[in-house]
Design an enzyme around this catalytic site. Structure first.
Site, mmCIF file in Angstrom:
data_model
loop_
_atom_site.group_PDB
_atom_site.id
_atom_site.type_symbol
_atom_site.label_atom_id
_atom_site.label_comp_id
_atom_site.label_asym_id
_atom_site.label_seq_id
_atom_site.Cartn_x
_atom_site.Cartn_y
_atom_site.Cartn_z
ATOM 1 N N ASN A 1 136.135 45.285 22.732
ATOM 2 C CA ASN A 1 137.308 44.526 23.168
ATOM 3 C C ASN A 1 138.305 45.458 23.863
ATOM 4 O O ASN A 1 138.675 46.492 23.313
ATOM 5 C CB ASN A 1 137.973 43.851 21.967
ATOM 6 N N CYS B 233 133.587 37.181 19.480
ATOM 7 C CA CYS B 233 133.334 36.151 20.494
ATOM 8 C C CYS B 233 132.068 36.389 21.314
ATOM 9 O O CYS B 233 131.576 35.454 21.955
ATOM 10 C CB CYS B 233 134.535 36.018 21.421
ATOM 11 N N GLU C 267 131.562 52.361 22.809
ATOM 12 C CA GLU C 267 132.562 51.329 23.104
ATOM 13 C C GLU C 267 133.534 51.800 24.190
ATOM 14 O O GLU C 267 133.978 51.002 25.021
ATOM 15 C CB GLU C 267 133.315 50.941 21.829
ATOM 16 N N LYS D 213 122.641 45.355 12.001
ATOM 17 C CA LYS D 213 121.708 46.453 12.193
ATOM 18 C C LYS D 213 121.036 46.846 10.885
ATOM 19 O O LYS D 213 119.909 47.359 10.875
ATOM 20 C CB LYS D 213 122.448 47.660 12.789
ATOM 21 N N ASP E 91 122.113 35.379 20.255
ATOM 22 C CA ASP E 91 122.161 36.108 18.986
ATOM 23 C C ASP E 91 120.772 36.233 18.350
ATOM 24 O O ASP E 91 120.495 37.185 17.627
ATOM 25 C CB ASP E 91 123.106 35.416 18.004
#
Length: 609
Positions: free
Chosen positions: A282, A130, A306, A564, A385
């Site tokens: 997330n 998302c 993360e 990447k 993006d």
């Protein structure tokens, strides 16, 4: 209308949604989700409420109490290519609104994988991505980080599959009549071989952190707060559990540095190879690419990044994407502090060195549009993006590191903890950060040019390339490559992926094909299981017009979807006048790419037509 975010139709004069309750029916044959979205405001409201959508079919907007229709309109009639369409609902004293909708098979947030595209090739799989502005392609919402929400979700899915979410798992049970809320008929909702999984997120998060994955899932326990999930493939699960064995130690280090871990669980999901990012933060359920499983625990640095987001990004969030560095610059700094504590100073130093190399490359990439070399940038009319880069990460890191060098680490650590405690569960912008910085470190603006760092283009003169012993040794060996010298085995025997990656990125951009072949003949870098190493080598091979390696390039581009790796390899091909090769590979591979990655490659190919 006064937008709060250049990437959202959300109006600053309208109240923010505070809770969303989702009822979702997953139809794998059609690659669609039928949804009932119940949006709750803090208080009853009369007037227009504007929501973001993209590629959604909206069948009804209702008052959830009376189930009477509410007036709504969609605009513009032709969706904006970046931000989609707004749906404006007219409210008359309601505190809630219920929207019935259906996703498109081409939803930009979703990738639907057919059984042949999964590891076990038995069951289908679907997952979300998302960030930055794709939640609106699943359900209507105020899709801006400025509008933090709590949510609950009921997911109706085939009983042979299971679900995970960025939320607390409440339970798994048979479907019940009358709970579909208009998503579908009760007979369909309660059909054979269907199950409902329930989740709840009790802390306010930005919409881009909404996430789920559904498939044939298994897991391994790796710590008191952590499970590793993936497709139910023992080889993947065992390798992931081994790679991420240090996770609990990292969480404890994070708590010591940044304060309490607020999210209870820190589970990890290793997704199929098509996942377009290294990781996605997330809350409670970090999503990871399988390319981070390298066999030497170095992939745990992505987990450290993360994890760091649990404080910087998830607890404190950029108000909109113009201030993305507040998420990623802080998190890159925090990641490297965790790595230094758990894996040692040399590992952290290598990460800083690689970050510098990547940052210099990005300055070259954006030399024709310097706006995107700023920390505080203007992305109005720009798809985030399309300009995703290392700039917010490593220029942001450099800025914070510069402040640390100025005031000393102990003082900076005190500032960091106070920053997190002050702004947790809030969304802020650069000016708010700078005001807080100047208030808590008096006179800092006289020592560091804060405006140059945040609003200036390029790299400020007080940015610093970290030179460590291992860095100097690797760069020295790279410089000798021009003289025809390939590193001896005793010089590289203790190298892991990061060392090789730094070596390859320190080589001249232009090398002879014969040199490339000789290096590969010694160390088989073109076949490395570490994709960072393999892709860095293949970039050099393409630049040297060494077509012997094009089959390996093609194989790599077809087996992974991480942007990447896709971006540098496709870019290298088109820059070396190999557009036909690039287009042919993309034509074969694009069906396995996530929509975000597919769009990125299409932009590269269109730019070099």
């Amino acid at each position: 209308m006064a937008p709060v975010d250049p990437h959202s139709f959300t109006d600053s004069a309208h109240p923010f949604t505070v809770h969303i309750s989702l009822t979702l029916y997953f139809d794998f044959p059609s690659s669609t989700i039928s949804a009932a979205t119940l949006l709750s405001l803090a208080a009853p409201y009369s007037g227009d409420l504007t929501l973001d959508t993209r590629s959604l079919s909206i069948s009804a907007v209702l008052d959830p109490v009376s189930l009477s229709p509410l007036p709504f309109s969609l605009s513009p009639s032709l969706p904006d290519p970046v931000i989609g369409q707004s749906v404006t609902v007219s409210l008359s004293g309601q505190a809630q609104v219920l929207v019935l909708s259906k996703t498109s098979p081409s939803s930009s947030a979703l990738q639907w994988l057919s059984p042949p595209q999964t590891f076990n090739k038995t069951h289908p799989f679907v997952y979300t991505q998302c960030q930055s502005i794709h939640a609106r392609s699943i359900f209507p919402c105020q899709d801006t980080p400025a509008a933090r929400i709590k949510y609950s979700a009921k997911l109706n899915l085939p009983s042979q599959l299971s679900a995970v979410m960025s939320a607390k798992h409440v339970g798994r049970r048979p479907p019940l009549p009358a709970e579909a809320h208009g998503v579908c008929e009760d007979a369909k909702w309660c059909g054979d071989h269907r199950v409902v999984e329930e989740f709840v997120m009790e802390q306010p998060i930005p919409p881009y952190l909404f996430a789920f994955a559904i498939g044939e899932l298994g897991f391994r326990e790796v710590g008191p707060r952590t499970r590793v999930y993936s497709e139910a493939a023992p080889t993947v699960l065992d390798a992931a559990a081994k790679e991420f064995a240090e996770t609990e130690e990292m969480i404890k280090v994070g708590e010591a540095l940044f304060g309490p871990y607020e999210w209870e669980r820190f589970d990890l999901l290793v997704l199929p190879p098509s996942f377009p990012y290294g990781g996605m933060e997330n809350p409670r359920m970090v999503f990871l690419t399988p390319t981070v499983i390298k066999g030497d625990a170095s992939g745990a640095q992505v987990v450290a990044h993360e994890l760091a987001h649990s404080w910087t990004g998830n607890l404190i969030t950029n108000k909109n994407n113009n201030h993305f560095w507040l998420n990623e610059g802080w998190t890159t700094y925090a990641e490297r502090r965790i790595v230094e504590a758990v894996q040692g100073e040399n590992r952290a130093a290598l990460s800083i060195a690689l970050g510098w190399k990547g940052l210099v490359d990005e300055m070259e990439r954006f030399k024709g549009n310097l706006e995107f070399t700023k920390l505080k940038m203007n992305q109005a009319g720009i798809d985030p993006d399309d300009v995703y880069s290392r700039v917010p990460y490593d220029k942001g890191f450099q800025f914070l590191w510069r402040i640390e060098r100025q005031i000393g680490r102990p003082a900076f650590d005190d500032f960091l903890k106070k920053y997190i405690a002050t702004f947790k569960f809030q969304s802020i912008d650069t000016d708010m950060f700078l005001d807080f910085l100047k208030e808590n470190i008096p006179g800092i603006e006289n020592e560091i040019d804060l405006k140059l760092w945040t609003e200036g283009t390029g790299l400020p003169p007080d940015a610093m390339e970290l030179v460590s012993n291992i860095y100097s040794k690797i760069v020295s060996l790279a410089n000798e490559f021009n003289l025809g010298k390939i590193p001896r085995e005793d010089e590289v025997c203790d190298w892991r992926g990061q060392e090789w990656e730094l070596y390859l990125k320190s080589l001249p951009k232009s090398v002879e094909a014969s040199q490339i072949k000789a290096l590969d003949g010694c160390y088989r870098l073109s076949e490395s299981k570490d994709y960072e190493v393999r892709v860095a080598f293949l970039q050099l091979a393409i630049s040297a017009r060494c077509r012997d390696y094009y089959s390996e390039v093609e194989k790599t581009l077809k087996e992974v979807g991480r942007m990447k790796y896709l971006r540098p390899l496709y870019t290298a091909l088109v820059q070396e006048e190999e557009k036909g090769v690039a287009r042919r590979i993309f034509s074969d591979a694009c069906g396995c790419y996530h929509p975000i990655a597919k769009g990125m490659v299409e932009a590269i190919l269109a730019k070099h037509v």
